[in-house]
Design a protein around this motif. Sequence first.
Motif, mmCIF file in Angstrom:
data_model
loop_
_atom_site.group_PDB
_atom_site.id
_atom_site.type_symbol
_atom_site.label_atom_id
_atom_site.label_comp_id
_atom_site.label_asym_id
_atom_site.label_seq_id
_atom_site.Cartn_x
_atom_site.Cartn_y
_atom_site.Cartn_z
ATOM 1 N N ASN A 254 -45.511 73.961 56.293
ATOM 2 C CA ASN A 254 -45.032 75.468 56.970
ATOM 3 C C ASN A 254 -45.270 76.298 56.076
ATOM 4 O O ASN A 254 -45.810 77.560 56.301
ATOM 5 C CB ASN A 254 -43.716 75.119 57.415
ATOM 6 N N VAL A 255 -44.871 76.169 54.808
ATOM 7 C CA VAL A 255 -45.163 77.304 53.550
ATOM 8 C C VAL A 255 -46.535 77.692 53.541
ATOM 9 O O VAL A 255 -46.822 78.964 53.330
ATOM 10 C CB VAL A 255 -44.471 76.971 52.559
ATOM 11 N N ALA A 256 -47.438 76.622 53.589
ATOM 12 C CA ALA A 256 -48.874 76.885 53.505
ATOM 13 C C ALA A 256 -49.526 77.965 54.530
ATOM 14 O O ALA A 256 -50.178 78.799 54.205
ATOM 15 C CB ALA A 256 -49.769 75.490 53.302
ATOM 16 N N LYS A 257 -48.891 77.628 55.660
ATOM 17 C CA LYS A 257 -49.235 78.565 56.992
ATOM 18 C C LYS A 257 -48.852 79.949 56.600
ATOM 19 O O LYS A 257 -49.361 80.711 56.948
ATOM 20 C CB LYS A 257 -48.892 78.037 57.945
ATOM 21 N N ASP B 27 -51.697 86.482 47.455
ATOM 22 C CA ASP B 27 -51.612 86.229 46.106
ATOM 23 C C ASP B 27 -50.155 86.334 45.704
ATOM 24 O O ASP B 27 -49.944 86.174 44.516
ATOM 25 C CB ASP B 27 -52.445 86.515 45.273
ATOM 26 N N ASP B 28 -49.451 86.915 46.495
ATOM 27 C CA ASP B 28 -47.743 87.221 46.115
ATOM 28 C C ASP B 28 -47.051 86.295 46.359
ATOM 29 O O ASP B 28 -46.334 85.893 47.490
ATOM 30 C CB ASP B 28 -47.743 88.621 46.748
ATOM 31 N N ASN C 261 -42.042 84.196 49.417
ATOM 32 C CA ASN C 261 -40.500 83.742 48.970
ATOM 33 C C ASN C 261 -39.669 84.588 50.102
ATOM 34 O O ASN C 261 -38.562 84.100 50.733
ATOM 35 C CB ASN C 261 -40.070 83.808 47.743
ATOM 36 N N ALA C 262 -39.781 85.789 50.397
ATOM 37 C CA ALA C 262 -38.912 86.699 51.034
ATOM 38 C C ALA C 262 -39.547 86.698 52.710
ATOM 39 O O ALA C 262 -38.894 87.435 53.491
ATOM 40 C CB ALA C 262 -39.302 88.195 50.616
ATOM 41 N N MET C 263 -40.480 86.013 52.968
ATOM 42 C CA MET C 263 -40.823 85.760 54.380
ATOM 43 C C MET C 263 -39.709 84.937 55.073
ATOM 44 O O MET C 263 -39.220 84.147 54.659
ATOM 45 C CB MET C 263 -42.223 85.103 54.486
ATOM 46 N N GLY D 210 -33.604 80.913 60.489
ATOM 47 C CA GLY D 210 -32.796 82.089 59.913
ATOM 48 C C GLY D 210 -32.741 82.233 58.563
ATOM 49 O O GLY D 210 -31.830 83.222 58.159
ATOM 50 N N ARG D 211 -33.558 81.655 57.914
ATOM 51 C CA ARG D 211 -33.413 81.666 56.377
ATOM 52 C C ARG D 211 -34.863 82.341 55.934
ATOM 53 O O ARG D 211 -35.835 82.007 56.663
ATOM 54 C CB ARG D 211 -33.122 80.353 55.756
ATOM 55 N N THR D 212 -34.953 82.670 54.511
ATOM 56 C CA THR D 212 -36.311 83.119 54.122
ATOM 57 C C THR D 212 -36.746 81.863 53.586
ATOM 58 O O THR D 212 -35.997 80.720 53.481
ATOM 59 C CB THR D 212 -36.037 84.186 52.853
#
Length: 233
Positions: A19-22, A29-30, A35-37, A43-45
Motif C-alpha cells: 500500500n505504501v509503495a502505491k 522522491d519525498d 509520511n504525511a499522506m 483515518g491515519r497518515t
Amino acid sequence: NAETDFVARNDAFQALVGNVAKLAVEAGDDVDALNAMDYPGTGRTVAEEVTHSVATIGENMNIRRIASLSVDKGVLASYVHNQLVPGLGKIAVLVALESEGGTDGLEEVGKQLAMHIAAARPQSIGRDDLDQEAVERERQVLIEQARESGRPDNIIEKMVEGRLRKFYEEVCLLEQTFVIDGETKIADAIKAAEKDVGAPIKLTAFERFAIGEGIEKEESDFAAEVAATAGAS
C-alpha cells in the motif's frame, strides 16, 4: 526498513509495504511527503500507520527511501528478483527508456536491462554520471599500485589509463557486458534493439534497490569487547 528478515513473511507487513509503495508513486522522491499522506481506510497518515504497525506486528520499522522515474515517450520497465510475493523481493530495478518505438518491444528490452542491472550493479549510466570524487580516488589508488612496479612515469600513466578503462567497464552500465549473452556491451545491445522497436532508444535513468544496502553495520572487535568488559568488572 525492518530489523529482521522474519517480519518480511508477515502478511500484515507485506500489505503495508504494498500500500505504501502505491502511495509513493504520488510522493515522488519525498519521504516526508509520503509520511504525511493519508493511509487508505484508517483515518491515519502513512507515518501513523507505520507506528501503528510497529505496535501490532511487534517490530521496529520505518520508511527510509523512495525513488521515482518518468518518461515523456517510452516505457518504465521493472524487474523484481527473489520475489517472496508478486512485487515484493530482495532486489528491485526500474529502468526508464525514451523512445517512439513499439511499446511491447521496449518493455522486453527494458526488462532485460533491468535484469542485467540487478545482477551487475552498475553505479551510473555512463562515465559522465559517475561521482568524480570516487573516480579520482580510484585513479590515485591505481597510480600507487602502478608505482610499486618501479616503471617510469610514462609507462605508469599508460598502465593507469588501461586499468581505469577496466574500472569504467565494471561500473558504467553502457560499458558493461550484457549478462544475457555474456558478449555484447550494453550500449551495443540497445543499439541492436532499436531495429526491433523501429526507433532510437535512449536509456535516461535507472534505480536499483536491494535490501540492506546503504545501511552501515557496526563491526565489533570481540576481543576488545571482552577486554573492556574484564576491565570494567
